[in-house]
Design an enzyme around this catalytic site. Structure first.
Site, PDB file in Angstrom:
ATOM      1  N   ASP A 117      -6.601  10.540   2.890  1.00  0.00           N
ATOM      2  CA  ASP A 117      -7.184  10.122   1.615  1.00  0.00           C
ATOM      3  C   ASP A 117      -8.320   9.140   1.949  1.00  0.00           C
ATOM      4  O   ASP A 117      -8.518   8.748   3.103  1.00  0.00           O
ATOM      5  CB  ASP A 117      -6.122   9.492   0.709  1.00  0.00           C
ATOM      6  CG  ASP A 117      -6.545   9.553  -0.761  1.00  0.00           C
ATOM      7  OD1 ASP A 117      -7.741   9.795  -1.035  1.00  0.00           O
ATOM      8  OD2 ASP A 117      -5.691   9.341  -1.639  1.00  0.00           O
TER       9      ASP A 117
HETATM   10  C1  BGC Z   1      -7.780   9.542  -4.305  1.00  0.00           C
HETATM   11  C2  BGC Z   1      -7.700  11.036  -4.033  1.00  0.00           C
HETATM   12  C3  BGC Z   1      -9.061  11.658  -4.127  1.00  0.00           C
HETATM   13  C4  BGC Z   1      -9.992  10.943  -3.183  1.00  0.00           C
HETATM   14  C5  BGC Z   1     -11.390  11.532  -3.133  1.00  0.00           C
HETATM   15  C6  BGC Z   1      -8.872   8.872  -3.535  1.00  0.00           C
HETATM   16  O1  BGC Z   1      -9.071   7.566  -3.972  1.00  0.00           O
HETATM   17  O2  BGC Z   1      -6.533   8.947  -4.019  1.00  0.00           O
HETATM   18  O3  BGC Z   1      -6.800  11.621  -4.927  1.00  0.00           O
HETATM   19  O4  BGC Z   1      -8.984  13.023  -3.839  1.00  0.00           O
HETATM   20  O5  BGC Z   1     -10.087   9.592  -3.571  1.00  0.00           O
HETATM   21  O6  BGC Z   1     -12.098  11.297  -4.270  1.00  0.00           O
END
Ligand code: BGC
Length: 782
Positions: free
Chosen positions: A305
């Site tokens: 993530d």
């Molecule tokens: C979130 C994810 C997301 C990623 C990319 C993160 O802060 O937890 O769910 O896919 O950002 O935007």
């Protein structure tokens, strides 16, 4: 173009140097004539492996690490793409993919840099959080899950893939399948509720929808199941918080939807921010390798993530070099945003802390995904301007989204059949959520043209047309607390704070209410009050809106509460005082039309909640599939019993149980039959029930089947969903619905984490929700 071998890392093996040289000559030869012929990548998997082998053999370590690097490019504008820092890195082969970049024009420009200006011309992969639709937006996932309609859910993902791929995107960070039993956590809005079985079915439907049968088609995209794992169990519902869970609970309750996505062939997995069993998921080898790869045979690639690797420093796992090596060795393939891999792994290779083989394996997985998407064959496969113009936010897509939104609205209460209402007369639409386009699509709607979403007021006005008259007042601000309001109205999803005093706002509302035949109160949460980093300790409707609602109720006019929410709310008071409550979540771009469709009876609501609604925040975590304890309550009326498992100030049961939702018609369940009454190990048991539509409307019903394993080698939940069917019944019609159960359906992970069905007695329940059921019994014999 940079073919300078001297720039390659010092410690590369001789073999790689030789191979690099050979390939460089080849590249040069081809370059002189007509460039690299990537169409050879098309052939088949054997061919793919050969080609990836040859590519791997000529890549420098720097280029390899580049493939593992996924920056966000949200700030790139057209034109600037060529001169940006990101562009320079792409030229140098230091980037494998990008996300947060929208439009064919920009994506094409960036892809051109990769396939024309970098040494090996490896195409980039383009990701985005296409969570519940692209420009045409469907209900937030929690809302969509309440439709219990797998075919429709699959179709939403398919349409999202079609729109996103028409705009240059070929990878989505969806589905999010984290089970959560804690509505304080803002991200419950992004998942499918509390149940592992339903969550698994939805996970499969979403993956099928995005990826289709053939990933290389230009209208299918790579799916990424997230967040692996257990993110929904953050302590106290506070985002990014610690998770501590037994392995039995992981395997039985929290893992199944991720596993279902893997079994459905999802191409990528995202690691979660939280820790799992004392080690952050991003660096947890047991989770990412033993479970994901060895037990579940996942063969796609794993991405972190956003800055997941770097965050392990704050988790207390070491410095950037240490945590980057930890992540790679645990099983991470791609580093989102943090650049820990590109900045430290070379040093770790030199120091013997990570192996080239590990890096190669990760690069291979990413190249495989690109190959399977067809990007080697045609890097501009997803960059068709004509498709971008003709396939996005089309009237047909929007019509479908309107239908989906209406199918995802839950009728929580309907005293004296107040709903549906007539279009005639005077309708007062009141509340801070009534006249806002920007809040209709809900959280994580990054590609949505927010201003084009349909507000409640617009939807009602258009559907009423000239049949009646519609009045509007805001009635109150979202909250008395300005700071809280600000935090819940970010990212362009504003509801501007009204300059008038609370008294003035209320007065205007009461004035129009006095002229109305019926009042529609559009209140609840704003879109950004749920979602990432939007945890709440108080999950009631904000006080300013409660006061407004009470004042409207005091008028004595019929009041319908059209409730906006990204999570189960505590509605104990509203359930006592308001005659009709329609939970509309955030229904997507067509929300306003869909609300009108349901309010006026063009659509009979059929959705059922997939997460329990508590009576009080103190009951959390609360879920239907709980254990019995050694001291269960002896009554079902909610009476307090000393020295039993209950509270002295609240009942145990929720306000609305899992699976609950009303219709404008009524369904009568009868004749629960089991045949045979014993289930053999390899046999099948048929469970049938008759259901009659006894009301005055045609309608749909979600028929739910639960079981209880009465005696087990570990304690078993009091109920577990094992099947459901959504059926349509005309008024007066009766249908027999049957389910087939096999020993496979009765399996669970025992103390040794073996997946087994234990012989013995089982109860089976079939009904309209998890509490109102018919009940019978059977035995599993071996
Ligand atoms: C979130 C994810 C997301 C990623 C990319 C993160 O802060 O937890 O769910 O896919 O950002 O935007």
């Amino acid at each position: 173009m940079n073919y300078n071998i001297m720039k390659t890392p010092m410690l590369k093996t001789k073999l790689i140097l030789l191979a690099t040289f050979a390939f460089t000559l080849m590249v040069n030869a081809q370059e002189k004539s007509h460039g690299i012929d990537y169409s050879a990548f098309k052939a088949n998997k054997v061919e793919m492996n050969k080609k990836i082998d040859s590519l791997l053999s000529v890549m420098t370590l720097e280029e390899k690490l580049g493939q593992l690097n996924l920056p966000s490019s949200g700030d790139i504008t057209t034109g600037q793409a060529k001169s940006s820092d990101v562009a320079q890195k792409i030229k140098e082969g230091k980037i494998g993919g990008l996300f947060n970049i929208k439009t064919v024009e920009k994506i094409k420009e960036v892809q051109r840099i990769a396939v024309e200006d970098s040494r090996l011309k490896i195409p980039l992969i383009f990701g985005m959080d296409v969570i519940h639709g692209y420009e045409t937006t469907f209900p937030i996932p929690l809302g969509l899950s309440t439709s219990w309609d797998m075919e429709m859910i699959e179709k939403t993902a398919k349409m999202a893939a079609k729109e996103a791929s028409a705009d240059g995107i070929n990878w989505t960070f969806s589905p999010m399948v984290d089970i959560s039993r804690d509505p304080r956590w803002g991200r419950v809005s992004e998942g499918n509720g509390e149940d592992p079985y339903l969550g698994g079915e939805i996970a499969k439907a979403m993956v099928r929808g995005y990826q289709g049968e053939d990933l290389s088609k230009n209208n299918t995209i790579l799916s990424c199941v997230k967040h692996f794992a257990l993110y929904g169990a953050s302590e106290a519902g506070r985002d990014y918080n610690t998770v501590d869970m037994s392995r039995i609970q992981m395997y039985n309750d929290y893992f199944p939807p991720y596993k279902a996505a893997i079994d459905a062939g999802v191409g990528s997995v995202m690691a979660s921010f939280n820790e799992v069993d004392g080690i952050p998921a991003t660096g947890n080898k047991w989770l990412l390798t033993d479970v994901l790869r060895n037990q579940w045979n996942f063969s796609g690639f794993l991405v972190t993530d956003y800055t997941g690797i770097n965050e392990m420093i704050a988790h207390g796992m070491g410095d950037l070099q240490t945590v980057s090596a930890l992540a790679l060795n645990a099983g991470v393939d791609m580093d989102m945003v943090g650049e820990g891999f590109v900045s430290t792994l070379e040093k770790s290779v030199n120091e013997g802390k990570v192996s080239i083989e590990k890096i190669d394996a990760s690069v291979r997985r990413i190249l495989e995904a690109k190959y399977e998407l067809g990007l080697f064959e045609d890097p501009y496969k997803y960059c068709d301007e004509n498709r971008a113009k003709s396939e996005i936010f089309t009237p047909e897509n929007r019509a479908f989204a309107r239908k989906v939104a209406a199918e995802s609205m839950v009728l929580l209460k309907n005293e004296n059949n107040l709903l549906p209402i007539k279009k005639t007369g005077v309708i007062a639409v009141i509340g801070p959520l009534a006249n806002t386009n920007e809040n209709m699509a809900g959280t994580w709607s990054v590609a949505t043209p927010q201003d084009k979403s349909i507000s409640v007021l617009k939807g009602i006005k258009e559907v009423v047309g000239s049949a009646g008259s519609v009045l509007y007042a805001k009635g109150s601000n979202l909250s008395y607390d300005k700071d809280f309001e600000e935090r819940g109205t970010m990212f362009g999803k504003e509801i501007p704070r009204d300059g008038r005093s609370d008294e003035e706002l209320l007065k205007e509302a009461l004035d129009i209410a006095s002229k109305a035949d019926v009042i529609i109160a559009a209140i609840g949460e704003a879109a950004e009050m749920s979602g990432e980093s939007s945890s709440r300790t108080n999950i009631s409707i904000p006080q300013s809106q409660k006061d407004l609602l009470n004042a409207l109720l005091k008028t004595g006019k019929p009041v319908v509460l059209v409730l906006f929410n990204g999570r189960p709310l505590v509605l104990t008071q509203e359930n006592e005082t308001v005659p009709a409550i329609l939970d509309v979540w955030f229904g997507g771009t067509e929300t306003g039309y869909a609300i009108a469709d349901v309010l006026f009876g063009n659509v009979n609501p059929s959705a059922k909640i997939t997460a329990t609604f508590p009576r009080s925040v103190g009951q959390i975590p609360i879920y239907y599939s709980h254990k019995n304890t050694g001291r269960p309550l002896g009554n079902s009326e909610g009476k307090f019993e000393k020295f039993r498992s209950n509270y002295i100030d609240e009942r145990n049961e929720p306000l609305f149980p899992f699976g609950y939702g009303l219709s404008y018609t009524n369904f009568k369940y009868d004749n629960l039959k089991l045949s045979p009454e014993q289930l053999e190990e390899n046999g099948t048991l048929e469970v049938s029930v008759t259901i009659q539509n006894t009301g005055n409307y045609d309608g749909k019903e979600v028929v739910q089947l639960y079981i209880r394993d009465l005696v087990g080698s570990i304690t078993r939940p009091v109920k577990q969903l094992k099947g459901f069917q959504k059926i349509q019944l005309k008024k007066g019609e009766t249908k027999t619905v049957s389910f087939k159960l096999t020993a496979e359906d009765l399996k669970f992970y025992n103390y040794d984490l073996d997946f087994v069905a234990e012989p013995g007695e089982f109860e089976v329940f079939v009904g309209t929700n998890s509490e109102e059921t018919l009940k019978s019994k059977f035995e599993l014999v071996k």
